[in-house]
Motif scaffolding. Structure first.
Motif, PDB file in Angstrom:
ATOM      1  N   ASP A   1       3.503   4.345  -1.322  1.00  0.00           N
ATOM      2  CA  ASP A   1       3.655   5.088  -2.257  1.00  0.00           C
ATOM      3  C   ASP A   1       4.772   4.308  -3.199  1.00  0.00           C
ATOM      4  O   ASP A   1       6.041   4.356  -2.571  1.00  0.00           O
ATOM      5  CB  ASP A   1       4.122   6.449  -1.885  1.00  0.00           C
ATOM      6  CG  ASP A   1       4.171   7.540  -3.153  1.00  0.00           C
ATOM      7  OD1 ASP A   1       3.925   7.376  -4.321  1.00  0.00           O
ATOM      8  OD2 ASP A   1       4.847   8.510  -2.832  1.00  0.00           O
ATOM      9  N   LYS A   2       4.458   4.233  -4.312  1.00  0.00           N
ATOM     10  CA  LYS A   2       5.631   3.263  -5.402  1.00  0.00           C
ATOM     11  C   LYS A   2       6.814   4.545  -5.488  1.00  0.00           C
ATOM     12  O   LYS A   2       7.812   3.852  -5.777  1.00  0.00           O
ATOM     13  CB  LYS A   2       4.897   3.046  -6.453  1.00  0.00           C
ATOM     14  CG  LYS A   2       3.943   1.946  -6.398  1.00  0.00           C
ATOM     15  CD  LYS A   2       4.164   0.771  -5.517  1.00  0.00           C
ATOM     16  CE  LYS A   2       3.160  -0.277  -5.288  1.00  0.00           C
ATOM     17  NZ  LYS A   2       3.277  -0.970  -4.531  1.00  0.00           N
ATOM     18  N   ASP A   3       6.575   5.747  -5.805  1.00  0.00           N
ATOM     19  CA  ASP A   3       7.761   6.503  -5.999  1.00  0.00           C
ATOM     20  C   ASP A   3       8.361   6.429  -4.909  1.00  0.00           C
ATOM     21  O   ASP A   3       9.645   6.438  -5.124  1.00  0.00           O
ATOM     22  CB  ASP A   3       7.201   8.125  -6.685  1.00  0.00           C
ATOM     23  CG  ASP A   3       6.270   8.148  -7.702  1.00  0.00           C
ATOM     24  OD1 ASP A   3       6.611   7.272  -8.639  1.00  0.00           O
ATOM     25  OD2 ASP A   3       5.370   8.971  -7.869  1.00  0.00           O
ATOM     26  N   LEU A   4       8.328   6.697  -3.600  1.00  0.00           N
ATOM     27  CA  LEU A   4       8.784   6.842  -2.323  1.00  0.00           C
ATOM     28  C   LEU A   4       9.749   5.638  -2.522  1.00  0.00           C
ATOM     29  O   LEU A   4      10.799   5.559  -2.020  1.00  0.00           O
ATOM     30  CB  LEU A   4       8.165   6.799  -1.184  1.00  0.00           C
ATOM     31  CG  LEU A   4       8.935   6.857   0.033  1.00  0.00           C
ATOM     32  CD1 LEU A   4       9.764   7.996   0.191  1.00  0.00           C
ATOM     33  CD2 LEU A   4       7.853   7.094   1.279  1.00  0.00           C
TER      34      LEU A   4
ATOM     35  N   THR B   1       0.817  -1.190  -0.067  1.00  0.00           N
ATOM     36  CA  THR B   1       0.031   0.017  -0.061  1.00  0.00           C
ATOM     37  C   THR B   1       0.855   1.273  -0.148  1.00  0.00           C
ATOM     38  O   THR B   1       0.159   2.521   0.037  1.00  0.00           O
ATOM     39  CB  THR B   1      -0.859   0.058   1.150  1.00  0.00           C
ATOM     40  OG1 THR B   1       0.052   0.026   2.411  1.00  0.00           O
ATOM     41  CG2 THR B   1      -1.777  -0.977   1.212  1.00  0.00           C
TER      42      THR B   1
END
Length: 139
Positions: free
Chosen positions: A23-26, A21
């Motif tokens: 944040d993919k960018d983080l 769940t």
């Protein structure tokens, strides 16, 4: 490199159930920064595959720190932006910084690698410096 990133994400899913769940960018940013720092530390463009689990643990530690700092900043907008980074007694100066944005760029290798520097150090490559004249004569 994509294979290493995929393996790190796979190991992260095992040790941190919240990555699904997250944040993919983080997540991608943390993985790429750790990989870049490890390559610089090892003085090598390649990373041995037997370090993937260790790298996942290092990324997980960095993610926890970033998420905690983000959570603190959401609770109180001044909490993270007002972290004291240095105090000078006689000159009476206090420096503040945003810890989330500075963490990966200012943290020492020992702190980022959370005690794994002794394991990583055996994979370090020695950088040999020699004069350019040797290169011309030996080629």
């Amino acid at each position: 490199m994509d294979e290493i990133i995929a393996k790190i994400k796979e190991y992260l899913a095992i040790i941190n159930k919240n990555t699904a769940t997250m944040d993919k960018d983080l997540l991608d940013f943390n993985i790429n920064v750790v990989l870049d720092r490890v390559k610089l530390y090892l003085n090598s463009e390649t990373i041995p595959t037997n370090l993937e689990r260790i790298l996942a643990d290092i990324v997980n530690t960095g993610l926890k720190k970033c998420l905690k700092d983000i959570e603190l900043s959401n609770e109180d907008n001044t909490a993270v932006d007002r972290v004291v980074t240095s105090i000078s007694d006689n000159g009476q100066s206090i420096s503040y910084a945003n810890e989330v944005t500075r963490y990966f760029t200012t943290v020492s290798d020992e702190e980022l690698f959370t005690g794994f520097t002794s394991l990583l150090s055996r994979y370090r490559r020695v950088k040999v410096v020699y004069p350019k004249s040797h290169e011309e004569r030996n080629s």
